[in-house]
Write a protein that holds these residues in place. Structure first.
Motif, PDB file in Angstrom:
ATOM      1  N   LYS A 301      10.202  -5.457   3.467  1.00  0.00           N
ATOM      2  CA  LYS A 301       9.319  -6.305   2.942  1.00  0.00           C
ATOM      3  C   LYS A 301       7.505  -5.607   3.213  1.00  0.00           C
ATOM      4  O   LYS A 301       7.695  -5.440   4.937  1.00  0.00           O
ATOM      5  CB  LYS A 301       9.401  -7.888   2.617  1.00  0.00           C
ATOM      6  CG  LYS A 301       8.211  -8.480   2.407  1.00  0.00           C
ATOM      7  CD  LYS A 301       8.876  -9.799   2.716  1.00  0.00           C
ATOM      8  CE  LYS A 301       9.761 -10.696   2.132  1.00  0.00           C
ATOM      9  NZ  LYS A 301       9.498 -12.035   2.831  1.00  0.00           N
ATOM     10  N   TYR A 302       7.401  -4.879   2.628  1.00  0.00           N
ATOM     11  CA  TYR A 302       5.741  -4.586   3.750  1.00  0.00           C
ATOM     12  C   TYR A 302       4.984  -5.619   3.182  1.00  0.00           C
ATOM     13  O   TYR A 302       3.905  -5.294   4.179  1.00  0.00           O
ATOM     14  CB  TYR A 302       4.714  -3.339   2.823  1.00  0.00           C
ATOM     15  CG  TYR A 302       5.927  -2.291   2.838  1.00  0.00           C
ATOM     16  CD1 TYR A 302       7.076  -1.961   4.477  1.00  0.00           C
ATOM     17  CD2 TYR A 302       5.588  -1.008   2.174  1.00  0.00           C
ATOM     18  CE1 TYR A 302       7.029  -0.598   4.773  1.00  0.00           C
ATOM     19  CE2 TYR A 302       6.344   0.717   2.189  1.00  0.00           C
ATOM     20  CZ  TYR A 302       6.826   0.424   4.232  1.00  0.00           C
ATOM     21  OH  TYR A 302       7.420   1.461   3.946  1.00  0.00           O
ATOM     22  N   ALA A 312       0.231  -3.091   2.487  1.00  0.00           N
ATOM     23  CA  ALA A 312       1.122  -2.782   1.940  1.00  0.00           C
ATOM     24  C   ALA A 312       0.914  -2.188   1.223  1.00  0.00           C
ATOM     25  O   ALA A 312       1.807  -0.701   1.326  1.00  0.00           O
ATOM     26  CB  ALA A 312       2.128  -4.323   1.027  1.00  0.00           C
ATOM     27  N   ALA A 315       0.862   1.303   2.238  1.00  0.00           N
ATOM     28  CA  ALA A 315       1.916   1.267   3.111  1.00  0.00           C
ATOM     29  C   ALA A 315       3.378   2.337   1.758  1.00  0.00           C
ATOM     30  O   ALA A 315       3.842   2.907   1.836  1.00  0.00           O
ATOM     31  CB  ALA A 315       2.725   0.833   3.717  1.00  0.00           C
ATOM     32  N   TYR A 316       3.048   1.540   0.524  1.00  0.00           N
ATOM     33  CA  TYR A 316       3.961   2.053  -0.632  1.00  0.00           C
ATOM     34  C   TYR A 316       3.593   3.315  -1.209  1.00  0.00           C
ATOM     35  O   TYR A 316       4.387   3.947  -1.616  1.00  0.00           O
ATOM     36  CB  TYR A 316       3.872   0.568  -1.515  1.00  0.00           C
ATOM     37  CG  TYR A 316       5.027  -0.730  -1.209  1.00  0.00           C
ATOM     38  CD1 TYR A 316       6.473  -0.324  -1.009  1.00  0.00           C
ATOM     39  CD2 TYR A 316       3.548  -2.140  -1.283  1.00  0.00           C
ATOM     40  CE1 TYR A 316       6.972  -1.515  -0.918  1.00  0.00           C
ATOM     41  CE2 TYR A 316       5.047  -3.038  -0.988  1.00  0.00           C
ATOM     42  CZ  TYR A 316       6.554  -3.028  -0.737  1.00  0.00           C
ATOM     43  OH  TYR A 316       7.149  -4.034  -0.497  1.00  0.00           O
ATOM     44  N   SER A 337      10.486  -2.751  -4.336  1.00  0.00           N
ATOM     45  CA  SER A 337       9.690  -3.483  -3.526  1.00  0.00           C
ATOM     46  C   SER A 337      10.341  -5.165  -3.541  1.00  0.00           C
ATOM     47  O   SER A 337      10.734  -5.391  -4.367  1.00  0.00           O
ATOM     48  CB  SER A 337       8.038  -3.712  -3.902  1.00  0.00           C
ATOM     49  OG  SER A 337       7.629  -4.932  -3.358  1.00  0.00           O
ATOM     50  N   SER A 339       8.420  -7.018  -1.659  1.00  0.00           N
ATOM     51  CA  SER A 339       7.712  -8.283  -1.590  1.00  0.00           C
ATOM     52  C   SER A 339       7.298  -8.931  -2.354  1.00  0.00           C
ATOM     53  O   SER A 339       6.411  -8.874  -3.933  1.00  0.00           O
ATOM     54  CB  SER A 339       6.654  -7.329  -1.348  1.00  0.00           C
ATOM     55  OG  SER A 339       6.879  -6.164  -0.240  1.00  0.00           O
TER      56      SER A 339
END
Length: 394
Positions: A301-302, A312, A315-316, A337, A339
């Motif tokens: 989970k970012y 996030a 980062a993704y 994802s 998140s």
């Protein structure tokens, strides 16, 4: 029972049966409830709205349980809700699959309680003070319903801290799980480590996605990033992938991964496990001009909250850009994802940015979701956290 009065206009979400009341919505509290104590939530006009448990240490001041004034959440109420959730999973638990999520917190109308079944053992996460107060009842009912050999506490320290609860972990009932518990999912065997493993020990929320993706990998080279104990890899090998490279930064994950390859009798020469930081390894593959037919990106989970969304997203984007750059033209990118703060439309936009930066053309050919044992309560859209895209990349 102590009453909690809401500010004017703040009753709308409660009337729609959303299970959270934030501290900013409270106008007054008659007396001082203890954390975890059951309270009655009233509108500004003193009209009954719901019952819930209170916590003044959390941004979510009241987690709502019942919206019927005649249905007071007592011990019998908890037992009925637990039974209802467990019985709803009966069709999932078969001879080919003995692992699933039995209780999914707010989505099963039991906010703060997560229960995963791994063969003969249960992993329980008690995340809030209200659930903590009912722990003895919960464990007793789970044991009666499931006949588990052991029930282990895998309390998430970060989540418990939000309710001002100490970190916990340990045996709650019965036998301590062995170092490796054998489970079966999609007819594939796994050794999982409940005590030392990540989260509750295994990620059963990808069960259906693993099986679906495996239908695309026959005779193809596959890169499984954040492989953990090998879910996507094992399904790929079972469906005749040519070869699989699997990357994870955890030594325990790689050790468990190797055991699971051997447990299923797969050819070890078709598998290359690598213990490494994924982003670093992807850059190395790019430098070496190594290409794959299928790349799987299933990161942690970012974005734990909306405040982390911008960071996030970057980062993704970087992760997916790197994944696209090591795909053969026409290859498949399976990207995920977990998140909750990143909805599907936002995730699609992030993938579009990654494609632009990578200089690639991308088609979405399938959308991944969480399975039936991770239901999305219609009044709690926040429960829809897992999303993914299967993309063809040129």
């Amino acid at each position: 029972m102590i009453s909690v009065l809401l500010n004017k206009g703040k009753e709308k979400a409660v009337l729609h049966q959303h299970p959270w009341v934030f501290s900013g919505a409270l106008q007054a509290i008659k007396e001082k409830p203890k954390n975890g104590e059951l309270v009655k939530v009233l509108s500004q006009k003193q009209e009954f709205l719901a019952y819930g448990y209170f916590n003044d240490a959390s941004r979510v001041a009241v987690r709502l349980l019942s919206f019927d004034e005649a249905e007071i959440p007592n011990e019998d109420w908890w037992r009925k809700k637990i039974k209802k959730a467990v019985e709803a999973r009966k069709d999932i638990l078969t001879s080919d699959n003995n692992t699933c999520r039995l209780i999914f917190s707010e989505s099963d109308y039991l906010p703060g309680l997560i229960v995963d079944k791994y063969g003969d053992y249960l992993a329980v996460q008690i995340l809030t003070s209200g659930v903590e107060n009912m722990k003895a009842v919960i464990i007793d009912e789970l044991q009666k319903l499931t006949g588990a050999k052991g029930i282990f506490d895998k309390g998430d320290a970060t989540a418990r801290a939000h309710d001002d609860l100490p970190a916990t972990e340990g045996l709650l009932w019965g036998e301590l799980p062995p170092d490796f518990v054998e489970v079966i999912e999609n007819e594939i065997k796994y050794h999982i480590n409940i005590v030392e493993g990540q989260k509750s020990g295994f990620y059963c929320d990808q069960r259906e996605n693993r099986k679906l993706l495996a239908g695309f990998v026959k005779d193809k080279s596959v890169l499984d990033c954040f492989c953990y104990s090998g879910g996507f890899t094992l399904n790929a090998l079972a469906n005749d992938a040519k070869e699989v490279v699997a990357v994870d930064s955890s030594a325990l994950a790689i050790e468990t991964f190797r055991k699971n390859v051997a447990l299923n009798g797969f050819d070890p020469f078709k598998v290359t496990p690598i213990q490494s930081d994924v982003n670093k390894q992807l850059r190395l593959f790019k430098e070496e001009n190594q290409k794959f037919d299928v790349v799987i990106l299933d990161p942690p989970k970012y974005a734990p909250s909306r405040s982390a969304l911008d960071r996030a997203a970057r980062a993704y984007k970087d992760l997916n850009r790197l994944g696209m750059q090591i795909l053969e033209s026409g290859g498949l990118l399976a990207t995920f994802s977990c998140s909750g703060a990143v909805d599907m439309e936002t995730f699609k936009q992030i993938i579009a940015w990654a494609a632009l930066d990578a200089g690639k053309e991308v088609q979405i050919i399938h959308q991944f979701h969480q399975p039936a044992d991770h239901p999305v309560r219609i009044s709690f859209p926040e429960g829809e956290y897992l999303k993914g895209l299967l993309c063809r990349v040129y």
